[in-house]
Design a protein around this motif. Structure first.
Motif, PDB file in Angstrom:
ATOM      1  N   ARG A 118      12.294   4.664  -0.044  1.00  0.00           N
ATOM      2  CA  ARG A 118      11.256   4.357  -1.039  1.00  0.00           C
ATOM      3  C   ARG A 118      10.768   2.908  -0.935  1.00  0.00           C
ATOM      4  N   LYS A 161       7.951  -5.579 -12.190  1.00  0.00           N
ATOM      5  CA  LYS A 161       7.589  -4.163 -12.065  1.00  0.00           C
ATOM      6  C   LYS A 161       8.835  -3.270 -11.953  1.00  0.00           C
ATOM      7  N   ALA A 210      -7.045  12.763  -5.087  1.00  0.00           N
ATOM      8  CA  ALA A 210      -6.879  13.339  -6.425  1.00  0.00           C
ATOM      9  C   ALA A 210      -5.463  13.868  -6.613  1.00  0.00           C
ATOM     10  N   GLU A 211      -4.721  14.008  -5.492  1.00  0.00           N
ATOM     11  CA  GLU A 211      -3.338  14.483  -5.603  1.00  0.00           C
ATOM     12  C   GLU A 211      -2.438  13.327  -6.027  1.00  0.00           C
ATOM     13  N   VAL A 212      -1.357  13.671  -6.715  1.00  0.00           N
ATOM     14  CA  VAL A 212      -0.441  12.609  -7.138  1.00  0.00           C
ATOM     15  C   VAL A 212       0.399  12.139  -5.950  1.00  0.00           C
ATOM     16  N   ASN A 217       7.593   0.120   1.401  1.00  0.00           N
ATOM     17  CA  ASN A 217       6.437  -0.733   1.065  1.00  0.00           C
ATOM     18  C   ASN A 217       6.849  -2.179   0.811  1.00  0.00           C
ATOM     19  N   GLY A 226       1.758   7.937  -2.802  1.00  0.00           N
ATOM     20  CA  GLY A 226       3.185   8.123  -3.057  1.00  0.00           C
ATOM     21  C   GLY A 226       4.044   7.175  -2.239  1.00  0.00           C
ATOM     22  N   GLU A 227       3.425   6.500  -1.223  1.00  0.00           N
ATOM     23  CA  GLU A 227       4.196   5.563  -0.388  1.00  0.00           C
ATOM     24  C   GLU A 227       4.211   4.154  -0.962  1.00  0.00           C
ATOM     25  N   GLY A 228       3.525   3.981  -2.086  1.00  0.00           N
ATOM     26  CA  GLY A 228       3.558   2.658  -2.713  1.00  0.00           C
ATOM     27  C   GLY A 228       2.517   1.688  -2.190  1.00  0.00           C
ATOM     28  N   VAL A 229       1.426   2.210  -1.670  1.00  0.00           N
ATOM     29  CA  VAL A 229       0.327   1.351  -1.209  1.00  0.00           C
ATOM     30  C   VAL A 229      -0.224   0.544  -2.382  1.00  0.00           C
ATOM     31  N   VAL A 230      -0.411   1.234  -3.518  1.00  0.00           N
ATOM     32  CA  VAL A 230      -1.020   0.587  -4.684  1.00  0.00           C
ATOM     33  C   VAL A 230      -0.130  -0.565  -5.169  1.00  0.00           C
ATOM     34  N   SER A 231       1.182  -0.346  -5.194  1.00  0.00           N
ATOM     35  CA  SER A 231       2.083  -1.426  -5.635  1.00  0.00           C
ATOM     36  C   SER A 231       1.965  -2.628  -4.707  1.00  0.00           C
ATOM     37  N   THR A 270      -9.824  11.164 -15.399  1.00  0.00           N
ATOM     38  CA  THR A 270      -9.954  10.193 -14.309  1.00  0.00           C
ATOM     39  C   THR A 270     -11.441   9.934 -14.090  1.00  0.00           C
ATOM     40  N   LYS A 277      12.551  -0.044 -13.860  1.00  0.00           N
ATOM     41  CA  LYS A 277      13.040   1.205 -13.269  1.00  0.00           C
ATOM     42  C   LYS A 277      14.553   1.179 -13.067  1.00  0.00           C
ATOM     43  N   ASN A 333      14.779  -3.151  -3.713  1.00  0.00           N
ATOM     44  CA  ASN A 333      13.450  -3.671  -3.364  1.00  0.00           C
ATOM     45  C   ASN A 333      13.484  -5.148  -3.013  1.00  0.00           C
TER      46      ASN A 333
HETATM   47  N1  COA Z   1      10.493   1.511  -5.370  1.00  0.00           N
HETATM   48  C1  COA Z   1      10.460   2.262  -6.474  1.00  0.00           C
HETATM   49  N2  COA Z   1       9.342   2.784  -6.990  1.00  0.00           N
HETATM   50  C2  COA Z   1       8.202   2.501  -6.341  1.00  0.00           C
HETATM   51  C3  COA Z   1       8.149   1.708  -5.190  1.00  0.00           C
HETATM   52  C4  COA Z   1       9.368   1.200  -4.693  1.00  0.00           C
HETATM   53  N3  COA Z   1       9.414   0.453  -3.610  1.00  0.00           N
HETATM   54  N4  COA Z   1       6.869   1.582  -4.782  1.00  0.00           N
HETATM   55  C5  COA Z   1       6.126   2.273  -5.651  1.00  0.00           C
HETATM   56  N5  COA Z   1       6.941   2.816  -6.599  1.00  0.00           N
HETATM   57  C6  COA Z   1       6.528   3.622  -7.759  1.00  0.00           C
HETATM   58  C7  COA Z   1       5.448   2.934  -8.513  1.00  0.00           C
HETATM   59  O1  COA Z   1       5.993   2.021  -9.435  1.00  0.00           O
HETATM   60  C8  COA Z   1       4.765   4.109  -9.162  1.00  0.00           C
HETATM   61  O2  COA Z   1       5.542   4.526 -10.235  1.00  0.00           O
HETATM   62  P1  COA Z   1       4.960   4.592 -11.714  1.00  0.00           P
HETATM   63  O3  COA Z   1       3.994   5.731 -11.680  1.00  0.00           O
HETATM   64  O4  COA Z   1       6.155   4.822 -12.546  1.00  0.00           O
HETATM   65  O5  COA Z   1       4.269   3.294 -11.966  1.00  0.00           O
HETATM   66  C9  COA Z   1       4.843   5.194  -8.118  1.00  0.00           C
HETATM   67  O6  COA Z   1       5.954   4.826  -7.295  1.00  0.00           O
HETATM   68  C10 COA Z   1       3.583   5.305  -7.244  1.00  0.00           C
HETATM   69  O7  COA Z   1       3.455   4.153  -6.483  1.00  0.00           O
HETATM   70  P2  COA Z   1       2.112   3.297  -6.451  1.00  0.00           P
HETATM   71  O8  COA Z   1       2.346   2.127  -5.567  1.00  0.00           O
HETATM   72  O9  COA Z   1       1.664   2.984  -7.839  1.00  0.00           O
HETATM   73  O10 COA Z   1       1.027   4.283  -5.875  1.00  0.00           O
HETATM   74  P3  COA Z   1       0.811   4.877  -4.381  1.00  0.00           P
HETATM   75  O11 COA Z   1       0.195   3.900  -3.501  1.00  0.00           O
HETATM   76  O12 COA Z   1       2.041   5.515  -3.902  1.00  0.00           O
HETATM   77  O13 COA Z   1      -0.335   5.929  -4.640  1.00  0.00           O
HETATM   78  C11 COA Z   1      -1.314   7.174  -6.479  1.00  0.00           C
HETATM   79  C12 COA Z   1      -0.164   7.003  -5.485  1.00  0.00           C
HETATM   80  C13 COA Z   1      -0.913   6.472  -7.766  1.00  0.00           C
HETATM   81  C14 COA Z   1      -2.618   6.595  -6.054  1.00  0.00           C
HETATM   82  C15 COA Z   1      -1.540   8.662  -6.566  1.00  0.00           C
HETATM   83  O14 COA Z   1      -0.342   9.314  -6.511  1.00  0.00           O
HETATM   84  C16 COA Z   1      -2.285   9.098  -7.799  1.00  0.00           C
HETATM   85  O15 COA Z   1      -1.882   8.934  -8.915  1.00  0.00           O
HETATM   86  N6  COA Z   1      -3.440   9.652  -7.515  1.00  0.00           N
HETATM   87  C17 COA Z   1      -4.412   9.921  -8.550  1.00  0.00           C
HETATM   88  C18 COA Z   1      -4.249  11.258  -9.179  1.00  0.00           C
HETATM   89  C19 COA Z   1      -5.436  11.486 -10.087  1.00  0.00           C
HETATM   90  O16 COA Z   1      -5.784  10.643 -10.880  1.00  0.00           O
HETATM   91  N7  COA Z   1      -5.999  12.662  -9.929  1.00  0.00           N
HETATM   92  C20 COA Z   1      -7.186  12.978 -10.676  1.00  0.00           C
HETATM   93  C21 COA Z   1      -7.107  14.367 -11.166  1.00  0.00           C
HETATM   94  S1  COA Z   1      -8.589  14.750 -11.939  1.00  0.00           S
END
Ligand code: COA
Length: 572
Positions: A130, A158, A45-47, A133, A16-21, A228, A162, A170
């Motif tokens: 937000r 990206k 596994a949490e969002v 990252n 949720g902190e935007g590591v993936v981005s 997943t 939004k 950003n």
């Molecule tokens: N400003 C605005 N939005 C931002 C941002 C910024 N600086 N940085 C990131 N975001 C947005 C991303 O665009 C993304 O939005 P989107 O979903 O609309 O694309 C969202 O915030 C999450 O950021 P992201 O960088 O993609 O991921 P993260 O590092 O915060 O990690 C996940 C979060 C995605 C890994 C996690 O929440 C997740 O989905 N886990 C998996 C859940 C799953 O599959 N469970 C299995 C169940 S069986």
């Protein structure tokens, strides 16, 4: 740590902190600079919440895995620091959220370069926490030669979706991070290699690559239920298949999706589904039906940590038993396994072709680490792929759906073909499809159904042998573990240890002669795999005369090259 021309950057924080981005932006910027990129990510596994890590390996030379550990570690929070601080070794660089973050690191170990960056504080001052990252992204860009213009391009692409305000925050956060990075006197030598002449490559994840392979492979019908780590395959196919005139259905569950795939295939369409272990379990009964009814179908299993709901977002290679034998009765299937993202494209085409050619289920195994790994691969050219169509009835004479032919493959007649009416059934049947219980018939039909693809062991691409001559150790690896073993074998040889590798992609039928020929040149055989029971080692013991040493891990993470090198030294 990486070789001289490599750089490995690990970014970690909370989901949720935007590591993936951040990781995606670094990877995209480096790929656009013409560099080779291999990424690995692991997340909860949490969002929202929970430890999230993204590792990017960048090199001007070909790379096969995510590397051992990092050269540069960027920590967004205290948990990420706690989990990685033992890896802060001399020569590494530590970038972290300070002051104003949620932790203060202990004394920085000798030989480690530290660059504190007030990520949270700067983002708050800009009015958008937000964007923390992107403050980090700016600092990393300034400190490690990550092309600023390219990062801004991908960032804009990206966040524009939004809204302008979010994009604006950003971009400001990126500039602020850059300023904070440049405020440090650069005292380490870590940097991303300079851009090289751009090649004709794309950067794509394993899941998207399977979707791309499906479209290139002439897929006409896709049905799946989201799970997943396989869902992105359906997302890719949903975007691209309709443009080619194909159909995608999101079914109500996995049983339904495989049922729809069999129905579409019976109707004459090239069909597939994609799932993960629990979904494959649910589909196994109908896969038996497809085997019995000789209905072409392709299934991708993106393996995840199991059993049951297990570790849904984590890496494991533990569905080999299920993929090969997982149904009632004797119904072994063609099973292929991909090594890397390039294979995800090419072998999806192969698997679709095999299903059509041999009129049976074909399972393509990928895994959780490859699913989300983005890698640079040569841009695929549609004209380089041969598409196979099923053998169809020519309409001459009386039609027998399950006719015994020389190659054991019987021509199919699409529904509606005059004279081609037939029963496709899970009941044992004679050549015309009508139920037939005669003992000799069941034996002959089982031999037909399993024998028709047996020759694949000689015709499908030969199993690769990495190295020549006699060796003290031979390492047999499958799936994404192959990329790790390639590097381990090279390192062992550099150290003067006689090591060889053997990399099967056709998991079933098993090319036994190729395994045995390889083993005959090695004093010992090691089989590293990410599962608890040593599933490939088990098949090797059962099918060949080889007695391998099984090396298993199942902690939700892949091997790294050092683990293999160290194990070999222990074994020798
Ligand atoms: N400003 C605005 N939005 C931002 C941002 C910024 N600086 N940085 C990131 N975001 C947005 C991303 O665009 C993304 O939005 P989107 O979903 O609309 O694309 C969202 O915030 C999450 O950021 P992201 O960088 O993609 O991921 P993260 O590092 O915060 O990690 C996940 C979060 C995605 C890994 C996690 O929440 C997740 O989905 N886990 C998996 C859940 C799953 O599959 N469970 C299995 C169940 S069986």
């Amino acid at each position: 740590m990486s070789k001289e021309n490599d750089l490995i950057i690990r970014v970690a924080g909370e989901g949720g902190e935007g590591v993936v981005s951040t990781g995606d932006f670094i990877a995209a910027a480096c790929a656009r600079a013409g560099l080779e990129v291999y990424t690995f990510k692991t997340f909860p596994a949490e969002v929202k919440g929970g430890y999230c890590m993204y590792q990017i390996r960048v090199s001007s030379e070909r790379i096969f895995n995510q590397g051992d550990t990092f050269d540069v570690f960027c920590a967004y929070n205290g948990e990420a620091y706690e989990l990685n601080k033992h890896l802060l070794k001399p020569g590494t660089v530590f970038v972290y959220d300070y002051p104003g973050g949620d932790f203060e690191p202990e004394a920085i170990p000798e030989g480690v370069t530290a660059y504190p960056i007030p990520m949270s504080q700067a983002a708050k001052e800009l009015g958008s926490y937000r964007s923390k990252n992107m403050v980090a992204m700016g600092a990393l860009s300034a400190l490690f030669n990550i092309n600023e213009d390219t990062v801004k391009q991908v960032l804009t692409k990206k966040f524009k979706k939004k809204g302008e305000e979010i994009l604006d925050f950003n971009l400001k956060a990126f500039e602020k991070g850059k300023e904070l990075g440049l405020a440090h006197k650069k005292v380490d030598s870590r940097r991303v290699a300079d851009a090289v002449a751009s090649k004709d490559v794309i950067i794509i994840s394993g899941n998207d690559a399977i979707g791309m392979g499906a479209v290139l492979g002439g897929l006409e019908f896709f049905s799946a239920y989201p799970i997943t780590p396989a869902t992105e395959i359906a997302k890719f196919v949903a975007t691209h298949l309709p443009k080619k005139g194909g159909t995608l259905v999101q079914a109500e569950d996995e049983i339904s999706s495989i049922g729809q795939v069999l129905g579409a295939s019976y109707a004459g369409k090239k069909s597939m589904t994609a799932t993960s272990g629990p979904g494959l379990s649910l589909m196994s009964e109908l896969l038996g039906m497809a085997f019995m009814g000789e209905i072409p179908c392709m299934l991708v299993d993106v393996q995840r940590g199991g059993p049951s709901t297990g570790l849904p977002t984590k890496h494991e290679q533990s569905d080999l038993f299920l993929a090969i034998h997982g149904t009632h009765g004797d119904a072994p299937r063609i099973v292929l396994s991909v090594e890397d993202v390039k294979d995800c494209i090419d072998m999806t085409v192969d698997a679709l072709n095999m299903a059509e050619q041999f009129q049976c289920p074909v399972i393509l195994l990928s895994d959780g680490s490859l699913a989300f790994s983005t890698q640079t691969v040569p841009a695929p050219k549609p004209e380089n792929y041969t598409l196979v169509k099923r053998k169809r009835w020519d309409g001459v004479g009386k039609y027998f759906r399950y006719a015994m032919t020389d190659d054991l493959i019987s021509p199919m007649a699409d529904p509606g073909t005059p004279g081609g009416e037939h029963i496709a059934t899970g009941l044992e049947h004679g050549p015309n499809g009508a139920p037939l219980w005669a003992p000799a018939n069941h034996e002959a039909m089982q031999a037909k159904r399993t024998g028709k693809y047996a020759g694949l062991v000689n015709t499908y691409k030969p199993t690769e042998v990495d190295g020549t001559g006699e060796a003290d150790i031979g390492i047999i690896a499958w799936g994404s573990t192959i990329g790790v073993v390639r590097e381990a074998v090279a390192r062992l040889r550099e150290e003067g240890i006689k090591a060889k590798g053997f990399y099967p992609k056709l998991m079933w039928p098993m090319p036994v002669a190729q395994y045995e020929a390889f083993a005959a040149t090695c004093k010992k055989i090691l089989v590293p795999e990410v599962n608890f029971q040593g599933q490939l080692a088990h098949f090797i013991r059962a099918e060949t005369s080889i007695r391998p040493i099984s090396y298993t891990i199942c902690g939700g993470l892949p091997f790294n090259p050092s683990m293999i090198v160290n194990k070999v030294k222990e074994v020798l």
